[in-house]
Design a protein around this motif. Structure first.
Motif, short mmCIF file in Angstrom:
data_model
loop_
_atom_site.label_atom_id
_atom_site.label_comp_id
_atom_site.label_asym_id
_atom_site.label_seq_id
_atom_site.Cartn_x
_atom_site.Cartn_y
_atom_site.Cartn_z
N UNK A 198 -7.95 -5.95 3.13
CA UNK A 198 -6.52 -6.21 3.21
C UNK A 198 -5.84 -5.99 1.87
N UNK A 199 -6.64 -5.89 0.80
CA UNK A 199 -6.07 -5.64 -0.52
C UNK A 199 -7.13 -5.02 -1.42
N UNK A 200 -6.65 -4.27 -2.39
CA UNK A 200 -7.56 -3.57 -3.29
C UNK A 200 -6.99 -3.55 -4.70
N UNK A 201 -7.88 -3.51 -5.65
CA UNK A 201 -7.43 -3.35 -7.04
C UNK A 201 -8.39 -2.39 -7.71
N UNK A 202 -7.87 -1.54 -8.60
CA UNK A 202 -8.74 -0.61 -9.30
C UNK A 202 -8.10 -0.17 -10.61
N UNK A 203 -8.93 0.39 -11.46
CA UNK A 203 -8.44 0.87 -12.75
C UNK A 203 -8.55 2.39 -12.82
N UNK A 204 -7.69 2.97 -13.62
CA UNK A 204 -7.68 4.41 -13.85
C UNK A 204 -7.44 4.64 -15.34
N UNK A 205 -8.13 5.60 -15.92
CA UNK A 205 -7.78 6.01 -17.28
C UNK A 205 -6.70 7.08 -17.13
N UNK A 226 0.80 -1.23 0.00
CA UNK A 226 0.00 0.00 0.00
C UNK A 226 0.84 1.29 0.00
N UNK A 227 1.81 1.39 0.91
CA UNK A 227 2.58 2.64 1.01
C UNK A 227 3.33 2.94 -0.28
N UNK A 235 -8.50 -13.08 -7.68
CA UNK A 235 -8.51 -11.85 -8.48
C UNK A 235 -8.68 -12.07 -10.00
N UNK A 236 -8.02 -13.09 -10.58
CA UNK A 236 -8.19 -13.27 -12.03
C UNK A 236 -9.64 -13.50 -12.46
N UNK A 237 -10.51 -13.85 -11.53
CA UNK A 237 -11.92 -14.08 -11.88
C UNK A 237 -12.75 -12.80 -11.95
N UNK A 238 -12.16 -11.67 -11.56
CA UNK A 238 -12.94 -10.45 -11.44
C UNK A 238 -12.63 -9.43 -12.52
N UNK A 239 -12.32 -9.93 -13.72
CA UNK A 239 -11.96 -9.04 -14.82
C UNK A 239 -13.05 -8.05 -15.18
N UNK A 240 -14.30 -8.38 -14.90
CA UNK A 240 -15.41 -7.49 -15.24
C UNK A 240 -15.49 -6.25 -14.38
N UNK A 241 -14.71 -6.21 -13.30
CA UNK A 241 -14.83 -5.11 -12.35
C UNK A 241 -13.83 -3.99 -12.67
N UNK A 242 -14.18 -2.80 -12.23
CA UNK A 242 -13.22 -1.69 -12.31
C UNK A 242 -12.50 -1.54 -10.99
N UNK A 243 -13.15 -1.96 -9.90
CA UNK A 243 -12.49 -1.91 -8.59
C UNK A 243 -12.99 -3.07 -7.75
N UNK A 264 -2.86 -2.85 -8.14
CA UNK A 264 -3.18 -3.82 -7.10
C UNK A 264 -2.35 -3.44 -5.89
N UNK A 265 -3.03 -3.26 -4.75
CA UNK A 265 -2.37 -2.77 -3.56
C UNK A 265 -2.77 -3.65 -2.38
N UNK A 266 -1.76 -4.10 -1.60
CA UNK A 266 -2.08 -4.97 -0.46
C UNK A 266 -1.33 -4.49 0.77
N UNK A 267 -1.85 -4.86 1.96
CA UNK A 267 -1.22 -4.41 3.20
C UNK A 267 0.12 -5.09 3.42
N UNK A 268 0.20 -6.38 3.05
CA UNK A 268 1.44 -7.13 3.26
C UNK A 268 1.55 -8.25 2.24
N UNK A 269 2.66 -8.98 2.28
CA UNK A 269 2.91 -10.03 1.29
C UNK A 269 1.83 -11.10 1.33
N UNK A 270 1.38 -11.47 2.54
CA UNK A 270 0.36 -12.52 2.66
C UNK A 270 -0.94 -12.09 1.99
#
Ligand SMILES: [Zn+2]
Length: 696
Positions: A632-639, A608-609, A664-672, A649-655
């Motif tokens: 604990x983790x987030x993903x989003x798109x930006x134009x 994240x940082x 995550x690969x199953x959520x291609x239809x999402x923007x966030x 893709x941003x996560x708090x830690x390695x785990x």
């Protein structure tokens, strides 16, 4: 050394974003199937040139198989007999002669059997061997790619492609097959269950498949079997069965009800069900296979509440499209598109106009996620390999059928399909046979329509170049609309919405050139012109119409990836995630801080940082408010300002990062999307925006 018909491997993605269910349709193609010929009467099945009489005994615990087969061949030509190399052939004779030396070809062993005039020829073979251990930890992709015959107490799956029984290469064959199993186990292959006995010694079942087919897949397990007999359209009895693991045995009645419902639906819509049974078989691995007369679905998949209302119907319908009429693969597989249209999409239409529109929007957004030029024409689609082929072979083809129905009307459209079914049942048919059926039913020349949608890659790019009030203030309201598209021009019926104080009027404009002006009379005073407001046209959405979704950095082959962690667990988790998302080795670029980004779509993965710092240094918008401080983790798109897509893709830690590799690969239809561990807790797509021009 390959089978006459390719085996179709296909997938239905993103079932509500929870699971990828694969639909792997295994095609039975009779030798008497003929291409293009039409007649009023379907041909009577002629006896197969090749017939297998097989008995196999399976011990799933010991993972042993032993089989005997008598192959009868009514052809004088030279033949190639093949079996998996892992099996030991204890005895083999061609007529009275023992087998000659075998050659090894990859995982197969083959014998050349010289031509002989005296018919029929008889090949006897007795084999045995050890099966691979059933690995229930595999995900669906791995299950698909694995051609090993696998067995265990929880389940046995012997795919045809593993060579688990001896077969003649490039020959279709009918078969009778007897399965013997220890008590408590039951087995099934496609076909009619002719006999079944169960004693303390074990279970025995004999199946008959009288139409010559491309191969046999065998399934077994500790099944509880439920049977129900229903009457088909012509009063013909159809046996419906579930072969379910005990843990889901309580789901059987609901599945049988659903299958019955689908058979009724499609018999009424298309014509008589072409087989005498349909079974739903559970698998300990997360698979989803469709074969003639049955579907093989993972236990966990069957537990999902929406499978009965989505994928099950798709698999049932493949008994008409795919296993009832066979696609001419060399000229393009139409069966997935038609099945998607008459199953997945049709269910959405039944649900609501909005649900159907959401599905169309999803298709168009997926297509917009492909790099221009990355897709291929529909005529070259054979089966699903990965993202791009799915988007074209399923979605573009389904949309073709939608546009066709919009043009011809439901009644004509359905009549054409019924005729197509009557004439092509158990034959190999191509897109041009489908076109003919629609032309006959409608009396229209559909050549240009099919031609542009089948033989051209890509999709039209449409723009309202100009819209103006022609006679402001006069009694009648007239609008001029100028449409633009790329060249060579498509011939399109473009829906245009004209918004007035009283509501929206829809007008169809026949666009035939790269730039064309139209005059439209409107009843009330118009205020806005909207391009294809209901998304009924297959086209490439403009960037403003379709804000980016995560799919883009998964399927667009030009995408480059930046991994922010430089070493350690976070680095390897990021690397794994990138390759899982893209299903290939990611194209890595060095982290560029503030020196400009590569002019391609970009995937950035990090903690994240680092992510926040990287976004700031590159003058990119920060973390969207909708997901701040969440999960604990987030993903989003930006134009990006340069027009390219960025996915973060941003996560708090390695785990937390490694927890994303599977979901995550199953959520291609999402923007966030926001994750708590591996669980998605919030997600969405940035809204699409129609092309709207104000009139004033
Ligand atoms: Zn399918």
């Amino acid at each position: 050394m390959k089978r006459l018909m390719p085996r179709v491997r296909s997938l239905t993605w993103d079932l509500r974003g929870v699971v990828c269910l694969l639909c792997s349709m295994l095609v039975a193609s009779p030798a008497w199937a003929t291409s293009s010929a039409t007649s009023d009467v379907a041909p009577a099945p002629v006896p197969a040139e090749v017939q297998y009489e097989i008995t196999v005994r399976l011990d799933p615990v010991a993972r042993r198989i032993e089989g005997r087969s008598v192959i009868t061949a009514n052809t004088p030509e030279e033949l190639t007999l093949v079996i998996g190399r892992r099996f030991e052939v204890m005895h083999g004779r061609v007529d009275a002669e023992p087998f000659g030396p075998a050659v090894t070809m990859g995982r197969m062993r083959a014998w050349r059997i010289l031509g002989h005039e005296k018919l029929p020829r008889r090949i006897e073979i007795h084999w045995r061997g050890e099966l691979a251990a059933l690995d229930t930890a595999l995900d669906h992709h791995q299950t698909l790619g694995r051609n090993e015959p696998a067995s265990g107490e929880a389940g046995t799956f012997l795919p045809d492609s593993s060579g688990w029984y001896p077969y003649l290469a490039d020959k279709l064959a009918s078969y009778n097959l007897t399965i013997e199993l220890p008590a408590g186990q039951r087995g099934i292959v496609p076909g009619r269950l002719a006999e079944e006995t169960e004693t303390a010694e074990g279970y025995r079942a004999r199946f008959e498949f009288p139409a010559p087919t491309g191969g046999i897949d065998l399934m077994a397990g500790p099944y509880a079997v439920e049977t129900r007999t229903v009457r088909g359209a012509g009063g013909k009895p159809i046996q419906l069965r579930t072969y379910f693991h005990p843990a889901i045995a309580d789901l059987a009645p609901a599945y049988l009800d659903s299958v019955k419902g689908y058979l009724g639906l499609y018999e009424k819509w298309i014509g008589e069900y072409p087989f005498t049974e349909f079974s739903v078989v559970s698998s300990p691995t997360p698979t989803g296979f469709g074969m003639p007369t049955l579907t093989y679905l993972g236990v966990e998949v069957l537990r999902l509440p929406f499978i009965r209302t989505t994928s099950l119907g798709h698999e049932v319908l493949h008994n008409w499209w795919g296993n009832g009429v066979y696609p001419d693969y060399a000229k393009g597989n139409w069966s997935e598109g038609l099945t998607t249209f008459m199953a997945d999409y049709a269910y959405k239409e039944r649900e609501s106009d909005e649900a159907a529109r959401d599905m169309r929007r999803g298709w168009l957004r997926d297509f917009a996620a492909l790099a221009p030029g990355q897709d291929k024409p529909l005529t070259s689609f054979t089966s699903r390999l990965h993202g791009a082929t799915q988007i074209v072979g399923y979605n573009k083809a389904a949309m073709l059928f939608l546009m066709l129905r919009d043009m011809l009307g439901q009644t004509t459209f359905d009549r054409a399909l019924q005729t197509f079914w009557n004439e092509q049942r158990f034959r190999i048919a191509s897109w041009s046979d489908l076109r003919q059926a629609f032309e006959t039913a409608s009396g229209q020349n559909l050549g240009p329509f099919f031609d542009q949608w089948l033989t051209r890659a890509g999709a039209p790019v449409l723009r309202i170049a100009d819209a103006a009030l022609a006679k402001p203030g006069s009694g009648s309201h007239r609008v001029t609309v100028t449409l633009e598209q790329g060249e060579p021009a498509y011939r399109l019926r473009v829906p245009i919405g004209i918004r007035t104080a009283e509501g929206e009027e829809l007008h169809m404009l026949d666009l035939e050139s790269a730039r064309q002006a139209f005059t439209v009379d409107v009843r009330n005073r118009p205020t806005q012109v909207i391009l294809d407001p209901d998304l009924r046209l297959f086209r490439r959405l403009l960037p403003d119409e379709a804000p980016p979704i995560l799919r883009q950095v998964m399927v667009d082959q030009t995408t480059e990836t930046i991994l922010l962690p430089e070493n350690g667990d976070a680095r390897s988790a990021a690397e794994t995630l990138a390759s899982k998302m893209q299903n290939r080795v990611p194209k890595l670029v060095a982290r560029k801080d503030g020196n400009g980004l590569p002019a391609v779509p970009l995937l950035v993965i990090g903690l994240a940082d680092h992510v926040d710092a990287w976004l700031a240094k590159n003058h990119l918008p920060g973390r969207p408010d909708i997901m701040k401080e969440k999960g604990s983790a987030q993903a989003w798109t930006v134009r990006r300002p340069d027009g390219f897509t960025l996915a973060v893709v941003s996560a708090l830690d390695a785990a937390s990062l490694s927890a994303l590799a599977r979901p995550l690969p199953h959520y291609g239809r999402q923007s966030y999307i926001v994750f708590d561990g591996a669980k998605a807790i919030s997600r969405g797509a940035w809204p699409t925006r129609s092309q709207v021009l104000k009139l004033d």
